[in-house]
Design a protein around this motif. Structure first.
Motif, PDB file in Angstrom:
ATOM      1  N   VAL A  42       0.851  -1.199   0.000  1.00  0.00           N
ATOM      2  CA  VAL A  42       0.000   0.000   0.000  1.00  0.00           C
ATOM      3  C   VAL A  42       0.881   1.241   0.000  1.00  0.00           C
ATOM      4  O   VAL A  42       1.834   1.341   0.788  1.00  0.00           O
ATOM      5  CB  VAL A  42      -0.942   0.012   1.220  1.00  0.00           C
ATOM      6  N   ARG A  43       0.558   2.179  -0.876  1.00  0.00           N
ATOM      7  CA  ARG A  43       1.362   3.385  -1.033  1.00  0.00           C
ATOM      8  C   ARG A  43       0.746   4.555  -0.274  1.00  0.00           C
ATOM      9  O   ARG A  43      -0.466   4.763  -0.343  1.00  0.00           O
ATOM     10  CB  ARG A  43       1.500   3.740  -2.520  1.00  0.00           C
ATOM     11  N   PHE A  44       1.610   5.336   0.380  1.00  0.00           N
ATOM     12  CA  PHE A  44       1.161   6.541   1.076  1.00  0.00           C
ATOM     13  C   PHE A  44       2.047   7.719   0.662  1.00  0.00           C
ATOM     14  O   PHE A  44       3.268   7.571   0.474  1.00  0.00           O
ATOM     15  CB  PHE A  44       1.222   6.340   2.593  1.00  0.00           C
ATOM     16  N   TYR A  45       1.403   8.881   0.518  1.00  0.00           N
ATOM     17  CA  TYR A  45       2.084  10.088   0.064  1.00  0.00           C
ATOM     18  C   TYR A  45       1.958  11.200   1.103  1.00  0.00           C
ATOM     19  O   TYR A  45       1.051  11.183   1.941  1.00  0.00           O
ATOM     20  CB  TYR A  45       1.498  10.547  -1.273  1.00  0.00           C
ATOM     21  N   THR A  46       2.864  12.198   1.018  1.00  0.00           N
ATOM     22  CA  THR A  46       2.883  13.310   1.968  1.00  0.00           C
ATOM     23  C   THR A  46       2.740  14.638   1.237  1.00  0.00           C
ATOM     24  O   THR A  46       2.705  14.690  -0.002  1.00  0.00           O
ATOM     25  CB  THR A  46       4.208  13.323   2.748  1.00  0.00           C
TER      26      THR A  46
END
Length: 414
Positions: A42-46
């Motif tokens: 799962v990818r998470f961005y800021t």
């Protein structure tokens, strides 16, 4: 799972007003990696990723390819690099606006010509075609502009010789009133910007003689964008001249070293500052310079030697042996060691003058900027390692690093 300050791919896409497919595509292209990738994939961005995405979208809008963007946005989560990149982008937009204004004007003039029954001005239409096909020139120039700025900045800040390279080169030129001067490969015009005071004093009119003595300077470069930069920089540097009695004329033109487009025997002085080793055929470029010089005219050309900046090459090799900062060793094509022999075939008198200097560097950022500006393969290996590489350089600079400079000019008389 959801962490504070992080966005899922869907949330990030919605916030950015792009599709999830676009976000995934940029990930696959190694342009925009997620700040966090879980074991489940799962990818998470800021918010930092959001800033980078906005930059990517702007560059894409301006016509850059994904390969261009990958090189131009390296490590831009570092605010120093991001600031430099944004400044270049702002200049790109300003030039794009100016370019479109010229296109609009050309179209309006063509419309007026048709309305007045004069038919189509084909030369004007060709100008429109020229203006709307400047994209490649624009791209190359803005990548090059950042590179030139990084190299100049390192030398300006850390050189032992306080005179500076450009003032020293200017001094070797022996510029006096009445001269007609051609600089080939002028870049962003720094030679003239850094010496504008000296030039102004030389070009000051003699009020007692009553005779106007002009210094005529023509700047050429193969890049239309570089000519635009030089024109802008010199205009800004000479703004106060309106209040003075100065008679110095600048002209700007796109041309190559091998084909200047100038008339025979039309210049007293030709300047080629760190440019001849880029020519496909050095001897052909020198034949062209001899052709445009007046009898007794002078060429001032600069280059460097095999030991120039050698400590920087060793530094990057220590980080990754695959990195080569130069695709070609330019000094082998036209350098301090063999330059005299090459020039003596074309000029009656050739003199070598060395610039005594070294760098003492105690800051990582300018040195990293310089390394990224080189013409080698370094970006291929540093795209995802900017922060790690910067830390490596910082450790090497616990004590200031002394860097060898081996550069100079040849002064040649026709």
């Amino acid at each position: 799972m959801h962490k504070d300050g992080y966005y899922s791919s869907g949330e990030f896409a919605k916030k950015s007003n792009v599709s999830v497919r676009t976000i995934r595509y940029y990930d696959q292209q190694n342009i925009l990696k997620p700040s966090l990738l879980t074991d489940e994939g799962v990818r998470f961005y800021t918010d930092s990723d959001f800033t980078r995405l906005q930059q990517i979208l702007l560059l894409k809008y301006l016509g850059f390819t994904l390969d261009d963007i990958r090189n131009m946005t390296i490590g831009d989560s570092d605010y120093h690099v991001l600031k430099n990149s944004l400044e270049l982008q702002k200049r790109m937009i300003q030039d794009k606006i100016a370019q479109m204004q010229l296109v609009c004007k050309a179209i309006e003039e063509t419309e007026d010509s048709i309305k007045e029954g004069k038919g189509v001005d084909w030369s004007n239409m060709l100008e429109i075609i020229h203006l709307t096909n400047m994209e490649d020139s624009m791209k190359n120039q803005y990548i090059n502009a950042g590179n030139i700025s990084a190299r100049i900045n390192l030398h300006n800040r850390f050189s032992v010789n306080k005179q500076g390279w450009f003032p020293w080169v200017y001094e070797q030129c022996g510029i006096v009133k009445g001269m007609r001067i051609l600089e080939i490969g002028c870049g962003d015009g720094t030679l003239w910007v850094d010496n504008i005071g000296q030039l102004a004093m030389t070009g000051k009119r003699n009020e007692f003689s009553g005779k106007k003595k002009n210094i005529y300077i023509e700047l050429t470069d193969i890049s239309e964008g570089m000519i635009s930069d030089a024109r802008r920089n010199i205009k800004k540097a000479t703004e106060s001249w309106k209040e003075r009695d100065i008679d110095v004329s600048f002209r700007f033109r796109v041309a190559s070293c091998e084909k200047t487009g100038a008339k025979d025997e039309s210049y007293d002085l030709v300047i080629a500052n760190h440019v001849l080793f880029y020519c496909k055929n050095v001897n052909k470029a020198l034949d062209e310079i001899v052709r445009v010089l007046k009898p007794g005219g002078v060429l001032v050309c600069s280059t460097y030697g095999s030991r120039h900046m050698q400590e920087i090459s060793r530094l990057v090799s220590g980080y990754d042996k695959r990195i080569a900062l130069e695709a070609d060793k330019l000094f082998e094509k036209f350098g301090l060691d063999d330059g005299y022999k090459i020039l003596k075939k074309h000029f009656s008198d050739v003199e070598r003058r060395d610039y005594k200097d070294a760098l003492v560097v105690d800051e990582a950022e300018p040195l990293v900027d310089y390394i990224l500006s080189c013409h080698g393969n370094q970006k291929e290996y540093l795209v995802d390692k900017y922060t790690d590489f910067k830390k490596y350089v910082e450790k090497k600079l616990v004590k200031p690093m002394t860097i060898t400079k081996e550069a100079g000019v040849f002064v040649c008389r026709k």
